[in-house]
Scaffold this motif. Structure first.
Motif, mmCIF file in Angstrom:
data_model
loop_
_atom_site.group_PDB
_atom_site.id
_atom_site.type_symbol
_atom_site.label_atom_id
_atom_site.label_comp_id
_atom_site.label_asym_id
_atom_site.label_seq_id
_atom_site.Cartn_x
_atom_site.Cartn_y
_atom_site.Cartn_z
ATOM 1 N N ASP A 1 0.825 -1.211 0.000
ATOM 2 C CA ASP A 1 0.000 0.000 0.000
ATOM 3 C C ASP A 1 0.859 1.261 0.000
ATOM 4 O OD1 ASP A 1 -2.459 -1.423 0.112
ATOM 5 O OD2 ASP A 1 -2.057 -1.828 2.230
ATOM 6 N N ALA A 2 2.061 1.143 0.570
ATOM 7 C CA ALA A 2 2.993 2.273 0.679
ATOM 8 C C ALA A 2 2.252 3.540 1.117
ATOM 9 C CB ALA A 2 3.759 2.452 -0.627
ATOM 10 N N ILE A 3 2.450 4.662 0.397
ATOM 11 C CA ILE A 3 1.696 5.875 0.800
ATOM 12 C C ILE A 3 0.577 6.159 -0.198
ATOM 13 C CG2 ILE A 3 3.595 6.905 2.109
ATOM 14 C CD1 ILE A 3 3.752 8.903 -0.465
ATOM 15 N N ASP A 4 0.265 5.150 -1.002
ATOM 16 C CA ASP A 4 -0.825 5.253 -1.981
ATOM 17 C C ASP A 4 -0.665 6.457 -2.924
ATOM 18 O OD1 ASP A 4 -3.069 4.437 -3.331
ATOM 19 O OD2 ASP A 4 -4.474 5.421 -1.972
ATOM 20 N N PHE A 5 0.551 6.642 -3.383
ATOM 21 C CA PHE A 5 0.799 7.676 -4.395
ATOM 22 C C PHE A 5 -0.039 7.388 -5.646
ATOM 23 C CE2 PHE A 5 3.432 9.250 -8.037
ATOM 24 C CZ PHE A 5 3.499 10.597 -7.703
ATOM 25 N N TYR A 6 -0.359 6.123 -5.834
ATOM 26 C CA TYR A 6 -1.142 5.712 -7.009
ATOM 27 C C TYR A 6 -2.462 6.498 -7.092
ATOM 28 C CZ TYR A 6 -2.659 2.396 -10.649
ATOM 29 O OH TYR A 6 -3.044 1.819 -11.837
ATOM 30 N N HIS A 7 -3.041 6.752 -5.920
ATOM 31 C CA HIS A 7 -4.294 7.514 -5.923
ATOM 32 C C HIS A 7 -4.138 8.955 -5.448
ATOM 33 C CE1 HIS A 7 -5.797 3.272 -5.798
ATOM 34 N NE2 HIS A 7 -6.496 3.770 -6.798
ATOM 35 N N HIS A 8 -3.004 9.256 -4.826
ATOM 36 C CA HIS A 8 -2.825 10.601 -4.255
ATOM 37 C C HIS A 8 -1.913 11.481 -5.106
ATOM 38 C CE1 HIS A 8 -4.465 10.036 -0.037
ATOM 39 N NE2 HIS A 8 -4.473 8.801 -0.501
ATOM 40 N N TYR A 9 -1.514 10.991 -6.295
ATOM 41 C CA TYR A 9 -0.463 11.703 -7.035
ATOM 42 C C TYR A 9 -0.818 13.162 -7.343
ATOM 43 C CZ TYR A 9 -3.103 10.978 -11.340
ATOM 44 O OH TYR A 9 -4.090 11.019 -12.296
ATOM 45 N N LYS A 10 -2.080 13.445 -7.564
ATOM 46 C CA LYS A 10 -2.451 14.836 -7.914
ATOM 47 C C LYS A 10 -2.206 15.768 -6.747
ATOM 48 C CE LYS A 10 -5.703 14.386 -11.611
ATOM 49 N NZ LYS A 10 -6.989 14.614 -12.171
ATOM 50 N N GLU B 1 10.452 0.449 7.078
ATOM 51 C CA GLU B 1 9.725 1.279 8.051
ATOM 52 C C GLU B 1 9.129 2.538 7.407
ATOM 53 O OE1 GLU B 1 12.281 1.277 12.072
ATOM 54 O OE2 GLU B 1 13.438 1.521 10.265
ATOM 55 N N MET B 2 8.081 3.059 8.018
ATOM 56 C CA MET B 2 7.577 4.398 7.674
ATOM 57 C C MET B 2 8.214 5.430 8.595
ATOM 58 S SD MET B 2 5.622 5.040 5.145
ATOM 59 C CE MET B 2 5.311 6.753 5.550
ATOM 60 N N LYS B 3 8.655 4.923 9.733
ATOM 61 C CA LYS B 3 9.205 5.795 10.776
ATOM 62 C C LYS B 3 10.477 6.515 10.332
ATOM 63 C CE LYS B 3 10.858 4.767 15.301
ATOM 64 N NZ LYS B 3 11.245 3.600 16.081
ATOM 65 N N LYS B 4 11.167 5.933 9.383
ATOM 66 C CA LYS B 4 12.391 6.561 8.870
ATOM 67 C C LYS B 4 11.969 7.518 7.761
ATOM 68 C CE LYS B 4 17.071 5.489 7.397
ATOM 69 N NZ LYS B 4 17.935 4.571 6.650
ATOM 70 N N ARG B 5 11.802 8.771 8.143
ATOM 71 C CA ARG B 5 11.173 9.738 7.243
ATOM 72 C C ARG B 5 12.187 10.720 6.674
ATOM 73 N NH1 ARG B 5 5.574 9.811 8.195
ATOM 74 N NH2 ARG B 5 4.997 8.371 9.863
ATOM 75 N N TYR B 6 12.009 11.060 5.403
ATOM 76 C CA TYR B 6 12.901 12.011 4.733
ATOM 77 C C TYR B 6 12.167 13.274 4.296
ATOM 78 C CZ TYR B 6 16.456 8.316 4.151
ATOM 79 O OH TYR B 6 17.414 7.342 4.363
ATOM 80 N N GLY B 7 10.842 13.289 4.412
ATOM 81 C CA GLY B 7 10.037 14.264 3.692
ATOM 82 C C GLY B 7 9.985 15.682 4.221
ATOM 83 N N TYR B 8 9.577 16.567 3.316
ATOM 84 C CA TYR B 8 9.126 17.919 3.670
ATOM 85 C C TYR B 8 7.628 17.842 3.976
ATOM 86 C CZ TYR B 8 13.318 18.813 0.893
ATOM 87 O OH TYR B 8 14.588 18.776 0.389
ATOM 88 N N ILE B 9 7.044 16.744 3.480
ATOM 89 C CA ILE B 9 5.605 16.516 3.660
ATOM 90 C C ILE B 9 5.442 15.257 4.514
ATOM 91 C CG2 ILE B 9 3.426 16.004 2.467
ATOM 92 C CD1 ILE B 9 4.867 17.302 -0.067
ATOM 93 N N TYR B 10 4.718 15.393 5.590
ATOM 94 C CA TYR B 10 4.482 14.278 6.509
ATOM 95 C C TYR B 10 3.300 13.456 6.006
ATOM 96 C CZ TYR B 10 3.762 11.877 10.985
ATOM 97 O OH TYR B 10 3.633 10.931 11.969
ATOM 98 N N VAL B 11 3.431 12.127 6.108
ATOM 99 C CA VAL B 11 2.300 11.260 5.764
ATOM 100 C C VAL B 11 1.903 10.501 7.020
ATOM 101 C CG1 VAL B 11 1.498 9.343 4.339
ATOM 102 C CG2 VAL B 11 3.077 11.023 3.374
ATOM 103 N N ASP B 12 0.634 10.593 7.355
ATOM 104 C CA ASP B 12 0.140 9.909 8.549
ATOM 105 C C ASP B 12 -0.014 8.418 8.253
ATOM 106 O OD1 ASP B 12 -0.979 9.214 10.954
ATOM 107 O OD2 ASP B 12 -3.005 9.822 10.372
ATOM 108 N N ARG B 13 1.094 7.731 8.421
ATOM 109 C CA ARG B 13 1.085 6.285 8.252
ATOM 110 C C ARG B 13 2.193 5.720 9.139
ATOM 111 N NH1 ARG B 13 -0.825 2.148 4.974
ATOM 112 N NH2 ARG B 13 0.690 0.532 4.468
ATOM 113 N N ASN B 14 1.894 4.606 9.781
ATOM 114 C CA ASN B 14 2.835 4.041 10.752
ATOM 115 C C ASN B 14 3.468 2.763 10.205
ATOM 116 O OD1 ASN B 14 2.026 6.084 12.646
ATOM 117 N ND2 ASN B 14 0.111 4.918 12.856
#
Ligand code: BG6
Length: 481
Positions: free
Chosen positions: A68-77, A436-449
């Motif tokens: 499922d990852a961060i579901d960029f497939y549906h959130h890309y826009k 892990e999701m906990k190892k984050r690199y983003g400028y944008i946070y994704v609420d996923r554990n």
């Protein structure tokens, strides 16, 4: 930094992701299963990444982060709109081979898979963002692994060429910057994650891996050839997991070891950029009884189809030593372990933090290849804890990036030609090495554990506005900090 320092006009600031770490929808619209889809979170992951794989079926007791990852497939826009708000000039993503050819060798490409990337590229173009496409970011269709042993087999060379030609045909005019294999040198370290290669216990590891490397190098050259024929405007590069090996001491034995370790990685780029197998590799093959099976025309193909630019990731420098006492003190760092450098700090995951090493590595690559460099990955994987009001004050990330940007600018001042910088995971994604999701690199946070729970809601971290200003001012804002 001098007052005159500045990033070149048109510098490609942006961010980078990989299909398997962001898209999710791992079997949607006809996509086939890949090696990366078989990697579970947790303890079993590491051994599998290294090539110890006893089954190609999913086990429902495991949690698989790529599914499922961060579901960029549906959130890309929504995600691309946020990248545009930060002012991205470029966005690096990979195409999943198994979305286009679910089994790797299907008669016809999967239209639904092709259409997905059309939508993504159109959305990027709508926002004036240049797509930078990795043709293979670790993933191989499982069907090719089961039937042929993945890149151990020469069959994959032509299948990869067909895949590359298919996407060139479809996306020419939409995509100018291409890269063949992400971190091609990963094949030597994590053969299953990096190239779908399973190693048997009694197998000659070097023979298997360097034969597979030859196949990838041929496939890369064929893709370069096809790109030149089909898209004269395109730029096509290679991609190295970079980071210099410093000698731990000035003992010539340590200096030699550092050089030798660097060459283990440069080997790939020497072939992709200079077009020939280097002498040190031939010696290594001879001394280790490695017999690379080649066919007539292979060496000419490699010679005639070298890359336009050198893409690389930089997270850490490394240290090489021959002293058994020193060797006891190891640290990790983008998969390749190394002796712990007493002069540098490490991240929460033990990765060496060395901004100066970025300048050194960029100079080293420029001196060696004299081709434009593209920094296509860099960043800090860290734990982000939202405050009670939901904000994320990631000053540590800003500090890391600021220090690296300043050294990148120094490298440019040194005369190194760098065409762009896409930071890794501008939006939080699944970690490749740990799942892990906990190892984050983003400028944008994704609420996923880590366990897959969470709303997937996106929110801006403090670094979002900071990076936006860096891009807006083409780096001039760094001067005031
Ligand atoms: C690189 C890979 O090795 O490092 C990426 O190209 C990966 O896929 C990145 O995500 C950071 O590594 P990690 O393990 O922190 O995700």
């Amino acid at each position: 930094m001098t007052n005159q320092s500045q990033f070149p006009e048109g510098f490609l600031w942006g961010g980078a992701i990989a299909a398997n770490q962001a898209e999710g929808s791992y079997l949607a619209d006809g996509k086939g299963l890949t090696n990366v889809d078989l990697l579970p979170a947790g303890e079993k992951r590491r051994a599998m990444m290294e090539g110890k794989v006893d089954s190609f079926t999913l086990n429902h007791e495991n949690f698989y982060p790529s599914h499922d990852a961060i579901d960029f497939y549906h959130h890309y826009k929504e995600d691309i709109a946020l990248f545009a708000e930060m002012g991205f000039k470029a966005f690096r993503l990979s195409i999943s081979w198994a979305r286009i050819f679910p089994n790797g060798d299907d008669e016809q490409p999967n239209e639904a898979g092709l259409a997905f990337y059309d939508r993504v590229f159109d959305e990027l173009r709508k926002h004036g963002i240049e797509p930078v496409v990795t043709i293979a970011h670790f993933d191989v269709p499982v069907s090719l692994i089961e039937r042929f042993g993945s890149w151990k087999s020469r069959k994959l060379v032509d299948l990869f060429e067909t895949y590359a030609r298919t996407i060139f045909e479809r996306y020419q005019g939409k995509v100018k910057y291409w890269m063949t294999f992400n971190e091609i040198n990963m094949l030597l370290h994590l053969p299953f994650m990096g190239a779908g290669i399973v190693l048997q216990e009694d197998e000659d590891r070097n023979q298997a891996l360097y034969q597979a490397a030859h196949h990838q190098l041929l496939a890369s050259a064929k893709a370069v050839k096809a790109a030149r024929e089909m898209m004269p405007e395109a730029q096509i590069g290679c991609m190295l997991a970079a980071g210099m090996n410093y000698p731990y001491s000035c003992n010539p034995e340590d200096v030699w070891k550092g050089m030798d370790k660097d060459r283990e990685s440069f080997f790939f780029i020497d072939v992709q950029s200079r077009g020939t197998y280097p002498g040190y590799a031939k010696r290594f093959f001879k001394e280790n009884n490695i017999d690379i099976q080649m066919e007539d025309g292979d060496l000419e193909l490699l010679k005639e189809n070298t890359v336009d630019y050198i893409g690389f990731s930089y997270y850490s420098s490394r240290c090489a030593s021959t002293d058994p006492e020193v060797l006891k003190n190891q640290t990790s760092g983008n998969v390749f372990g190394s002796v712990r450098n007493p002069y540098t700090k490490v991240s929460e995951w033990g990765w060496t933090i060395d901004p100066k090493g970025f300048r050194i590595t960029a100079n080293q690559l420029w001196d060696r290849y004299q081709k434009p460099l593209f920094v296509v990955e860099n960043g800090l994987g860290a734990v982000d804890t939202p405050e009670t009001d939901g904000t994320i004050q990631d000053d540590y990330r800003i500090a890391y990036l600021r220090a690296h940007f300043k050294e990148m600018l120094e490298a440019i001042e040194d005369g190194v030609e760098i065409i762009g910088y896409t930071s890794w995971g501008p939006i939080d994604i699944v970690s490749a090495s740990t799942g892990e999701m906990k190892k984050r690199y983003g400028y944008i946070y994704v609420d996923r554990n880590n366990d897959g729970s969470g709303t997937l809601q996106r929110s801006k971290k403090k670094s979002f506005d900071w990076y936006k200003e860096v891009i807006e001012t083409n780096g001039a804002s760094l001067e005031k900090e």
